[in-house]
Every structure is written in structure tokens, then in C-alpha cells.
Enzyme design. Structure first.
Site, PDB file in Angstrom:
ATOM      1  CG  ASP A 170      -2.309   0.671   0.874  1.00  0.00           C
ATOM      2  OD1 ASP A 170      -2.306   1.858   0.502  1.00  0.00           O
ATOM      3  OD2 ASP A 170      -3.357  -0.003   0.977  1.00  0.00           O
ATOM      4  CG  LEU A 195     -17.321  13.253 -19.661  1.00  0.00           C
ATOM      5  CD1 LEU A 195     -15.977  12.807 -19.102  1.00  0.00           C
ATOM      6  CD2 LEU A 195     -17.695  12.399 -20.869  1.00  0.00           C
ATOM      7  CE1 TYR A 229     -13.464   2.472  -9.048  1.00  0.00           C
ATOM      8  CE2 TYR A 229     -15.637   1.741  -9.777  1.00  0.00           C
ATOM      9  CZ  TYR A 229     -14.526   1.594  -8.954  1.00  0.00           C
ATOM     10  OH  TYR A 229     -14.487   0.553  -8.058  1.00  0.00           O
TER      11      TYR A 229
HETATM   12  P1  NAD Z   1     -10.619   1.434  -0.150  1.00  0.00           P
HETATM   13  O1  NAD Z   1     -10.549   2.855  -0.601  1.00  0.00           O
HETATM   14  O2  NAD Z   1     -11.255   1.136   1.155  1.00  0.00           O
HETATM   15  O3  NAD Z   1      -9.133   0.802  -0.155  1.00  0.00           O
HETATM   16  C1  NAD Z   1      -8.271   0.950  -1.255  1.00  0.00           C
HETATM   17  C2  NAD Z   1      -6.829   0.759  -0.802  1.00  0.00           C
HETATM   18  O4  NAD Z   1      -5.979   0.971  -1.949  1.00  0.00           O
HETATM   19  C3  NAD Z   1      -6.414   1.779   0.268  1.00  0.00           C
HETATM   20  O5  NAD Z   1      -5.740   1.139   1.310  1.00  0.00           O
HETATM   21  C4  NAD Z   1      -5.501   2.721  -0.513  1.00  0.00           C
HETATM   22  O6  NAD Z   1      -4.487   3.321   0.301  1.00  0.00           O
HETATM   23  C5  NAD Z   1      -4.904   1.774  -1.551  1.00  0.00           C
HETATM   24  N1  NAD Z   1      -4.365   2.516  -2.684  1.00  0.00           N
HETATM   25  C6  NAD Z   1      -4.971   3.541  -3.358  1.00  0.00           C
HETATM   26  N2  NAD Z   1      -4.129   4.023  -4.288  1.00  0.00           N
HETATM   27  C7  NAD Z   1      -2.988   3.304  -4.209  1.00  0.00           C
HETATM   28  C8  NAD Z   1      -1.749   3.329  -4.903  1.00  0.00           C
HETATM   29  N3  NAD Z   1      -1.505   4.237  -5.866  1.00  0.00           N
HETATM   30  N4  NAD Z   1      -0.775   2.454  -4.564  1.00  0.00           N
HETATM   31  C9  NAD Z   1      -0.999   1.539  -3.572  1.00  0.00           C
HETATM   32  N5  NAD Z   1      -2.151   1.465  -2.873  1.00  0.00           N
HETATM   33  C10 NAD Z   1      -3.132   2.344  -3.185  1.00  0.00           C
HETATM   34  O7  NAD Z   1     -11.320   0.642  -1.348  1.00  0.00           O
HETATM   35  P2  NAD Z   1     -12.118  -0.743  -1.324  1.00  0.00           P
HETATM   36  O8  NAD Z   1     -13.557  -0.444  -1.242  1.00  0.00           O
HETATM   37  O9  NAD Z   1     -11.507  -1.692  -0.363  1.00  0.00           O
HETATM   38  O10 NAD Z   1     -11.841  -1.224  -2.829  1.00  0.00           O
HETATM   39  C11 NAD Z   1     -10.800  -2.115  -3.190  1.00  0.00           C
HETATM   40  C12 NAD Z   1     -10.903  -2.399  -4.675  1.00  0.00           C
HETATM   41  O11 NAD Z   1     -12.188  -2.925  -4.995  1.00  0.00           O
HETATM   42  C13 NAD Z   1     -10.724  -1.176  -5.578  1.00  0.00           C
HETATM   43  O12 NAD Z   1     -10.023  -1.542  -6.751  1.00  0.00           O
HETATM   44  C14 NAD Z   1     -12.149  -0.788  -5.914  1.00  0.00           C
HETATM   45  O13 NAD Z   1     -12.214  -0.058  -7.114  1.00  0.00           O
HETATM   46  C15 NAD Z   1     -12.790  -2.149  -6.013  1.00  0.00           C
HETATM   47  N6  NAD Z   1     -14.243  -2.108  -5.843  1.00  0.00           N
HETATM   48  C16 NAD Z   1     -14.802  -1.752  -4.658  1.00  0.00           C
HETATM   49  C17 NAD Z   1     -16.189  -1.731  -4.537  1.00  0.00           C
HETATM   50  C18 NAD Z   1     -16.886  -1.380  -3.253  1.00  0.00           C
HETATM   51  O14 NAD Z   1     -18.133  -1.416  -3.234  1.00  0.00           O
HETATM   52  N7  NAD Z   1     -16.193  -1.060  -2.168  1.00  0.00           N
HETATM   53  C19 NAD Z   1     -16.987  -2.062  -5.632  1.00  0.00           C
HETATM   54  C20 NAD Z   1     -16.388  -2.406  -6.828  1.00  0.00           C
HETATM   55  C21 NAD Z   1     -15.008  -2.433  -6.923  1.00  0.00           C
END
Ligand code: NAD
Length: 446
Positions: A239, A298, A352
Site C-alpha cells: 500500500d 463528465l 472509473y
Molecule cells: P478502499 O478505498 O477502502 O481501499 C483501497 C486501498 O488501496 C487503500 O488502502 C488505498 O491506500 C490503496 N491505494 C490507493 N491508491 C494506491 C496506490 N496508488 N498504490 C498503492 N495502494 C493504493 O477501497 P475498497 O472499497 O476496499 O476497494 C478495493 C478495490 O475494490 C478497488 O479496486 C475498488 O475499485 C474495487 N471495488 C470496490 C467496490 C466497493 O463497493 N467497495 C466495488 C467495486 C469495486
């Protein structure tokens, strides 16, 4: 992140009130706990006439998993699952009897029950009748998902390339769909092909393997790290430096190591590879989970909002994968986080959605490149999952998002993690280039 509505309609006075008012009551989903039985009750195995031999083979496997397996319906049984084998069905009338037989037992399906079909994918040289029959099964699975209640789900295994029902990847997929690990997977069809698959079908499938999880400090990433470690993997938790404290907490909890790294850095792929090899001697699984949102219509989108989302969610994965592919790792598993927004699109999320659809695109292309060395690339597309990311969604939108899916609730991070652990397991080698939605059957179609 709590779903207060779901809690209220499932406990105390408000439960009685909700029942009286006929309000929707999202079921409490059964999730995996060590030592719990695979299904909540006996398993009924049904088939069309031509698929009886395949159904026998499936039934033998289920018996080997210590399940109570029956071939006929009895009124006094509360079924834990129904498995419908339609692999050899060659004309539409062939599925009538087994599908209506499923219908006749649905009232006896226990809460958190499972319906799983096993069928074949239409092939290019199918006759029209065969193609129609095979295609038809898809919509039975999806329609049934919308009809089931009480946390029960309907999913399908679709065999391609003449794969046999006894193939380890078919069995691994069947076990996943039957189990509590697929609690929030509903209305989905997963294609299984004939890759050489080794490894155990069951728990501790990742024993001794080294897995890298990006974005592991919190949310879904932290749950993935915990779940892969539960299955025996040594986990490298990645992270950004700013999340260092939470990252260390995740790594300590799973007995893994930390790598503070922005995945958009030019050398991110090499640093991941070097860390895994130098600290743990190997690299078997990479989970691209790090992701961000910068939602804007957008018309109001600033270049930085578009660019940062594409850089983290898509370009970083592409660049890291180039290094991984060049390293020539045998049997490498890559699992990438897509999103239902990358399938259906979402208002305010052109950036996204582009990045997540891009993940689906590169996953399919990467799958072809990895197949020769026994590796796989798959994507998991979560719907609404209860995390810090979704807690920022305005209340009314969030509440709608929770109630739309067939399961009428958001998922938990562990639901996504279980799907990833399954796709990363050696026995899932035949599942390649697929997109598995973990969304409680959130979308119309697809
Ligand atoms: P979150 O924001 O709670 O956690 C994301 C993590 O990624 C954080 O710890 C952040 O520090 C880390 N991160 C961000 N940019 C980074 C970088 N440049 N380098 C390294 N680490 C980085 O998000 P989440 O809800 O746990 O989502 C995780 C994944 O699942 C994401 O790819 C998100 O797009 C996908 N997702 C989530 C949902 C949802 O409903 N929560 C739905 C669809 C997809």
C-alpha cells in the site's frame, strides 16, 4: 460500515413490524467459518436423461466431500442444495423435466441454500437445437437467482472445450458455489476449460504459496490478505506509504510482510517481484486490488480526476503485469479488481468505469498470454461492498444500491476475498480470462 436497515428488520420488535408491513427483509447470509459443514443440508442431484452418467460422477464427488447426497425428492427433506446436471442436454425439451423438478423442491430449500447448474457452453459447430438448449440454461440460472429467498443463491458452471465434469477445476468451482464462501455471488455463470489443474479441491489450497495484495491496508484488500493467509499463503501486503500504519497492522495480523509502494511508480512491478523473491523465495499469486474513485459527471470532470483514476486502477496493473509476464513464472495467478461499474457503467463514473472495463479487457488478453505457462488471469467485479469507499456515497444513493441486488443488501469485503482465494487456488487452473461478479445479483443482464 453497517447496514442498519438489514439489522433492524432481522431483530426484535422491528423484525415483527417489518414482517407485518411486508417490508423487504434481507437475509442474514451464512459465511464461511472453519469447521462448519459445506452446505446447510442434504444435496439433491438432478439431471436430464442424457446426463445421468455425469450426474452419477458429480454425486460420487459430493459423497466424497461427506455430504448427504440424494437422487430423489422426499417431502420431509429440507434441502441444503440442488445440483442440476445438464451437460448432455441436446434439445430444449430435454431440460423441462429436471428444471421443473428444481421448481418442485424450491419450497423445501433451506435458507442460504444453493442451486447450481452444470451445463456446456455453446460451441461454434453446435446444431441450432443444441446451441439453443445450452444458451437457455444461462437465463434459468439468472431468473432463479431473482426468485430465491432467504439468502439462497443460483449459480452455474459452464463447461467449455469438452472438459469433463470430474475435472479438478469443475469440482473446485462446484465446491465454491455450494459453500458459504460464495455467499454474495448470485446469478453468475463461470466457464471452466481444460487447463491442467493440480492441487487440492478444498481448504488450505494455497499452502506454501506467496501472494502479493495491493491496497492491503484496509477494506477489501485487508480482507483478501486475511483470506489468502487463512488458505495457507504467505502474503506480501502492498500500500502507499501514507497508509503505513494500517498496512503494518494487516501484515502483522496475517504473519506477512509489508511493501510500502505506490503502484503507479515506474518500478512498481520490479519492486514487487524483487520483494517476493528476496524475502520469500517465490511469487505465485498477484491480486491487483488498489483502486480509487474520483466521481464527477463528465461535464465537470477535471483532467486530474480522469488521469489519477486511470493511472491507479488500470495503467499500474498493465505496467506491473508486463514485468510479471517477462519474469516467466510458471502457474502464475493474477486476479484483478474490476467493478460492476465497468460492466454496466455508472452515473458520475466515466473515469472509473473506463478503468474497470479496461481491467476486464486486459484480463482476457493476459489470460491468453499466461495459459501457455499454466497461469491464469481473472477479474472479480464487486457490486456494492460495505467499505470506506462506499461509505462516502450519499445516504439515499447508498440505500438504493443496497436494496437493488437480488440479495437486497451490500456485500462484505470477505465476500470478494473468498472469490479471489478461489480463483487463486491451483485447482481453479481451468478458470481463465473470466469475470466473476460478486454483487448479490446487482445488474440486469450480463
Ligand atoms: P478502499 O478505498 O477502502 O481501499 C483501497 C486501498 O488501496 C487503500 O488502502 C488505498 O491506500 C490503496 N491505494 C490507493 N491508491 C494506491 C496506490 N496508488 N498504490 C498503492 N495502494 C493504493 O477501497 P475498497 O472499497 O476496499 O476497494 C478495493 C478495490 O475494490 C478497488 O479496486 C475498488 O475499485 C474495487 N471495488 C470496490 C467496490 C466497493 O463497493 N467497495 C466495488 C467495486 C469495486
Amino acid at each position: 460500515m453497517t447496514d442498519r436497515y438489514a439489522q433492524a428488520v432481522n431483530s426484535g420488535f422491528t423484525k415483527t413490524l417489518a414482517k407485518k408491513l411486508g417490508l423487504p427483509r434481507p437475509a442474514i447470509l451464512r459465511r464461511y467459518r472453519d469447521g462448519d459443514p459445506l452446505t446447510v443440508g442434504p444435496v439433491l442431484v438432478l439431471a436430464d436423461a442424457a446426463s445421468k452418467a455425469d450426474a452419477d460422477a458429480v454425486a460420487r464427488t459430493l459423497l466424497g466431500w461427506d455430504l448427504d447426497v440424494r437422487r430423489d425428492h422426499h417431502d420431509d427433506v429440507r434441502w441444503g442444495a440442488v445440483v442440476v446436471v445438464l451437460t448432455e442436454a441436446a434439445e430444449p425439451t430435454a431440460v423441462t423435466e429436471p428444471v421443473l423438478a428444481v421448481g418442485s423442491v424450491l419450497r423445501s430449500l433451506a435458507g442460504n441454500g444453493r442451486v447450481v447448474t452444470v451445463s456446456r457452453a455453446p460451441a461454434a459447430d453446435d446444431s441450432p437445437a443444441v446451441a439453443a438448449t445450452r444458451q437457455g440454461v444461462d437465463a434459468v440460472v439468472r431468473s432463479l437467482g431473482k426468485e430465491l429467498r432467504g439468502g439462497s443463491t443460483s449459480n452455474g458452471i459452464v463447461l467449455t472445450d469438452d472438459v469433463e465434469v470430474g475435472h479438478p477445476s469443475v469440482l473446485a468451482t462446484l465446491r465454491f458455489f455450494l459453500s458459504a464462501k460464495s455467499a454474495y455471488v448470485d446469478g453468475q455463470l463461470l466457464r471452466v476449460g481444460t487447463a491442467d489443474a493440480t492441487g487440492i479441491v478444498g481448504d488450505r489450497a494455497l499452502d506454501g504459496q506467496v501472494a502479493v495484495v495491493t491496497g492491503a491496508a484496509r477494506g477489501i484488500g485487508a480482507a483478501i490478505a486475511r483470506t489468502l493467509a487463512r488458505d495457507g499463503a504467505i502474503v506480501v501486503c502492498v500500500d502507499v506509504p501514507a497508509a503505513g500504519e494500517a498496512l503494518a497492522a494487516t501484515a502483522n495480523a496475517v504473519g506477512g510482510t509489508t511493501l510500502q509502494l505506490d503502484v503507479t511508480a515506474d518500478d512498481a512491478g520490479q519492486r514487487i517481484l524483487d520483494h517476493a523473491r528476496e524475502r520469500h523465495g517465490r511469487l505465485d499469486v498477484v491480486v491487483h486490488n488498489a483502486g480509487i474513485t474520483r466521481d464527477k459527471l463528465l461535464a465537470n470532470m477535471k483532467p486530474a480526476q480522469w488521469e489519477s483514476v486511470v493511472a491507479v486502477n488500470l495503467a499500474a496493473q498493465l505496467r506491473i503485469n508486463e514485468v510479471l509476464l517477462a519474469a516467466g513464472i510458471d502457474g502464475l495467478r493474477i486476479v484483478s479488481l474490476a467493478s460492476t461499474s465497468g460492466i454496466a457503467g455508472n452515473k458520475g463514473q466515466t473515469n472509473y468505469g473506463f478503468s474497470k472495463a479496461g481491467v476486464i479487457g486486459h484480463t482476457r488478453a493476459t489470460a491468453r498470454l499466461l495459459a501457455a505457462s499454466g497461469g491464469t488471469a481473472n477479474a472479480v467485479a464487486p457490486g456494492f461492498i460495505e467499505t470506506e469507499m462506499t461509505s462516502r456515497i450519499p445516504f439515499a444513493t447508498r440505500e438504493v444500491a443496497r436494496r437493488i441486488p437480488s440479495l437486497a443488501q451490500g456485500g462484505q469485503p470477505v465476500d470478494v476475498a473468498e472469490a479471489i482465494a478461489f480463483l487463486a487456488s491451483p485447482a481453479a487452473a481451468g478458470v481463465n480470462g473470466q469475470v466473476l461478479r460478486v454483487c448479490g445479483q446487482h445488474l440486469v443482464g450480463q
